[in-house]
Design a protein around this motif. Sequence first.
Motif, PDB file in Angstrom:
ATOM      1  N   ALA A  62      -7.450   4.518  -2.180  1.00 12.61           N
ATOM      2  CA  ALA A  62      -6.167   3.899  -1.841  1.00 12.61           C
ATOM      3  C   ALA A  62      -5.502   3.414  -3.121  1.00 12.61           C
ATOM      4  CB  ALA A  62      -6.370   2.742  -0.865  1.00 12.61           C
ATOM      5  N   ALA A  63      -4.157   3.239  -3.071  1.00 16.79           N
ATOM      6  CA  ALA A  63      -3.428   2.774  -4.254  1.00 16.79           C
ATOM      7  C   ALA A  63      -2.186   2.002  -3.828  1.00 16.79           C
ATOM      8  CB  ALA A  63      -3.042   3.952  -5.145  1.00 16.79           C
ATOM      9  N   LEU A  64      -1.770   1.043  -4.675  1.00 11.75           N
ATOM     10  CA  LEU A  64      -0.594   0.217  -4.420  1.00 11.75           C
ATOM     11  C   LEU A  64       0.649   0.820  -5.078  1.00 11.75           C
ATOM     12  CD1 LEU A  64      -2.007  -3.369  -5.104  1.00 11.75           C
ATOM     13  CD2 LEU A  64      -1.722  -2.250  -2.882  1.00 11.75           C
ATOM     14  N   GLU A  65       1.808   0.364  -4.619  1.00  8.73           N
ATOM     15  CA  GLU A  65       3.057   0.611  -5.324  1.00  8.73           C
ATOM     16  C   GLU A  65       2.993  -0.187  -6.631  1.00  8.73           C
ATOM     17  OE1 GLU A  65       6.262   1.382  -7.005  1.00  8.73           O
ATOM     18  OE2 GLU A  65       6.004   2.383  -5.058  1.00  8.73           O
ATOM     19  N   THR A  66       3.150   0.474  -7.793  1.00 10.28           N
ATOM     20  CA  THR A  66       2.865  -0.176  -9.078  1.00 10.28           C
ATOM     21  C   THR A  66       4.101  -0.494  -9.909  1.00 10.28           C
ATOM     22  OG1 THR A  66       2.566   2.004 -10.102  1.00 10.28           O
ATOM     23  CG2 THR A  66       0.600   0.913  -9.202  1.00 10.28           C
ATOM     24  N   THR A  67       5.297  -0.324  -9.358  1.00 15.67           N
ATOM     25  CA  THR A  67       6.512  -0.573 -10.143  1.00 15.67           C
ATOM     26  C   THR A  67       6.533  -1.987 -10.712  1.00 15.67           C
ATOM     27  OG1 THR A  67       7.745   0.995  -8.775  1.00 15.67           O
ATOM     28  CG2 THR A  67       9.018  -0.558 -10.102  1.00 15.67           C
ATOM     29  N   GLU A  68       6.292  -2.966  -9.881  1.00 14.67           N
ATOM     30  CA  GLU A  68       6.328  -4.364 -10.317  1.00 14.67           C
ATOM     31  C   GLU A  68       5.192  -4.670 -11.277  1.00 14.67           C
ATOM     32  OE1 GLU A  68       6.323  -8.857  -8.339  1.00 14.67           O
ATOM     33  OE2 GLU A  68       6.477  -7.078  -7.073  1.00 14.67           O
ATOM     34  N   LEU A  69       4.014  -4.127 -10.999  1.00 18.07           N
ATOM     35  CA  LEU A  69       2.866  -4.370 -11.863  1.00 18.07           C
ATOM     36  C   LEU A  69       3.057  -3.732 -13.236  1.00 18.07           C
ATOM     37  CD1 LEU A  69      -0.011  -3.789  -9.279  1.00 18.07           C
ATOM     38  CD2 LEU A  69       0.714  -5.978 -10.239  1.00 18.07           C
ATOM     39  N   ASN A  93      -9.217  -7.349   3.291  1.00 16.99           N
ATOM     40  CA  ASN A  93     -10.015  -6.131   3.169  1.00 16.99           C
ATOM     41  C   ASN A  93      -9.167  -4.918   3.534  1.00 16.99           C
ATOM     42  OD1 ASN A  93     -12.345  -7.573   2.474  1.00 16.99           O
ATOM     43  ND2 ASN A  93     -12.918  -7.855   4.620  1.00 16.99           N
ATOM     44  N   ALA A  94      -9.250  -3.900   2.698  1.00 19.16           N
ATOM     45  CA  ALA A  94      -8.531  -2.659   2.975  1.00 19.16           C
ATOM     46  C   ALA A  94      -9.431  -1.658   3.702  1.00 19.16           C
ATOM     47  CB  ALA A  94      -8.004  -2.054   1.679  1.00 19.16           C
ATOM     48  N   LEU A 106       0.832  -1.195   0.000  1.00 15.15           N
ATOM     49  CA  LEU A 106       0.000   0.000   0.000  1.00 15.15           C
ATOM     50  C   LEU A 106       0.875   1.257   0.000  1.00 15.15           C
ATOM     51  CD1 LEU A 106      -2.949   0.988   0.127  1.00 15.15           C
ATOM     52  CD2 LEU A 106      -2.728   1.077   2.607  1.00 15.15           C
ATOM     53  N   LYS A 107       0.631   2.129  -0.986  1.00 19.18           N
ATOM     54  CA  LYS A 107       1.426   3.344  -1.132  1.00 19.18           C
ATOM     55  C   LYS A 107       0.628   4.599  -0.811  1.00 19.18           C
ATOM     56  CE  LYS A 107       4.291   5.852  -4.483  1.00 19.18           C
ATOM     57  NZ  LYS A 107       4.787   5.875  -5.883  1.00 19.18           N
ATOM     58  N   VAL A 108      -0.676   4.597  -1.166  1.00 16.55           N
ATOM     59  CA  VAL A 108      -1.516   5.788  -1.005  1.00 16.55           C
ATOM     60  C   VAL A 108      -2.776   5.410  -0.242  1.00 16.55           C
ATOM     61  CG1 VAL A 108      -2.842   7.582  -2.191  1.00 16.55           C
ATOM     62  CG2 VAL A 108      -0.661   6.800  -3.138  1.00 16.55           C
ATOM     63  N   ASP A 164      -2.718  -0.164   6.628  1.00 15.29           N
ATOM     64  CA  ASP A 164      -1.964   1.076   6.748  1.00 15.29           C
ATOM     65  C   ASP A 164      -0.901   1.117   5.655  1.00 15.29           C
ATOM     66  OD1 ASP A 164      -1.175   3.510   7.678  1.00 15.29           O
ATOM     67  OD2 ASP A 164      -0.903   2.853   9.755  1.00 15.29           O
ATOM     68  N   ILE A 165      -0.321   2.304   5.473  1.00 16.97           N
ATOM     69  CA  ILE A 165       0.700   2.497   4.447  1.00 16.97           C
ATOM     70  C   ILE A 165       1.849   1.509   4.649  1.00 16.97           C
ATOM     71  CG2 ILE A 165       2.381   4.131   3.483  1.00 16.97           C
ATOM     72  CD1 ILE A 165      -0.457   4.857   2.824  1.00 16.97           C
ATOM     73  N   GLY A 166       2.301   0.887   3.541  1.00 17.24           N
ATOM     74  CA  GLY A 166       3.429  -0.034   3.588  1.00 17.24           C
ATOM     75  C   GLY A 166       3.064  -1.482   3.811  1.00 17.24           C
ATOM     76  N   GLU A 167       1.819  -1.771   4.171  1.00 19.39           N
ATOM     77  CA  GLU A 167       1.412  -3.160   4.404  1.00 19.39           C
ATOM     78  C   GLU A 167       1.136  -3.870   3.084  1.00 19.39           C
ATOM     79  OE1 GLU A 167      -1.796  -3.596   7.103  1.00 19.39           O
ATOM     80  OE2 GLU A 167      -0.736  -2.717   8.799  1.00 19.39           O
ATOM     81  N   LEU A 168       1.436  -5.153   3.050  1.00 20.24           N
ATOM     82  CA  LEU A 168       1.216  -5.966   1.866  1.00 20.24           C
ATOM     83  C   LEU A 168      -0.278  -6.246   1.714  1.00 20.24           C
ATOM     84  CD1 LEU A 168       2.444  -7.593  -0.491  1.00 20.24           C
ATOM     85  CD2 LEU A 168       2.541  -9.556   1.067  1.00 20.24           C
ATOM     86  N   GLN A 169      -0.790  -6.001   0.504  1.00 18.39           N
ATOM     87  CA  GLN A 169      -2.213  -6.206   0.215  1.00 18.39           C
ATOM     88  C   GLN A 169      -2.396  -7.433  -0.663  1.00 18.39           C
ATOM     89  OE1 GLN A 169      -4.300  -3.886   1.782  1.00 18.39           O
ATOM     90  NE2 GLN A 169      -2.290  -3.269   2.580  1.00 18.39           N
TER      91      GLN A 169
END
Length: 324
Positions: A75-82, A167-168, A57-59, A157-162
Amino acid sequence: MRVLFIIFFSFFSLSVIAQRYESQEIVARPFQQSINKVGTLGFKRTVNLSFKANGYLKVLTVDEGEYFAAGDTLAALETTELAADKNAKYATLLNAKRNVARISELIAKDLGSAQAFDLAKTEVEVARAAYRSAFYNLDKAQIIAPFSGRVLKRHTDIGELQSPAKNALSVAALANNWIVKVSLTGDEIALIKLNQSVNLRINGIGSINGVVSKVPATANIKTQLFDIEILLSGVDENHRLIAGQLAQTLINITTEKLVFAVPVSALVKINEQGDAVLMLRQGDNAPTEQAFSIHQLNNQYIYLTADTNQDAITVVTHGWHNLK
């Protein structure tokens, strides 16, 4: 002379007696009943939001209790890998398409086979499906609000693996989603119908209109009462409603049963059959006693079952004891 005196005395006596009681004409009307209960405010439906793909989780733009509008990014994820995965799948698709073109040229020169051409086309479809999946995962790396509502619970929370299984956020819509739950007895639930109008009053808010949106088929196992739901109309975030608040509900019910609403003061007695005995006037005749079946009673009125042939009755409401 004596005869005239007797006639005058009789007329005077009847006039005095007439002045010592009061009567009232009561018309038969459909029986009306009110159910006044306290209910609890809540949401008809809540929604758990989660991400389609795995990622960190990034945002996170909202927190518990905050309002949001439809289309907002919650909310939004870190998308580099995706994003890298999507680009790789796209490159594979381009290469598969080029392979089809090369084999097509070889076939034109009688150097390729139909079997190789069919295999190359299959690889294109497989690569296209993989690219679409990667594109979809990247697109779903953010949670977009599907409606205007409020955040009930934040589970991350920010930084947690989704993941899709986690549920977020738990959210609820505001439009056509606020309800009041009310528990009724078996006699009361028999009078309730779907879409029946209800008037509610909530402390700090005032009067709000609602309709019955749910009538249960079975009783609550714990309480043995029937829990109905009343959907509130015309409420939004400006009302600042909070789940768990108490609401006073008033449900007015009109039945097909015709009754005479007679003041309690008119009751002469209850006979051995449990009927109400009243003094009735009929025309110019002296009032006489008559018994009626009791449909219901309260501190003010006795509701008597009306005969279908009787549209109205004239009841002695005060002073009937002077006639007995």
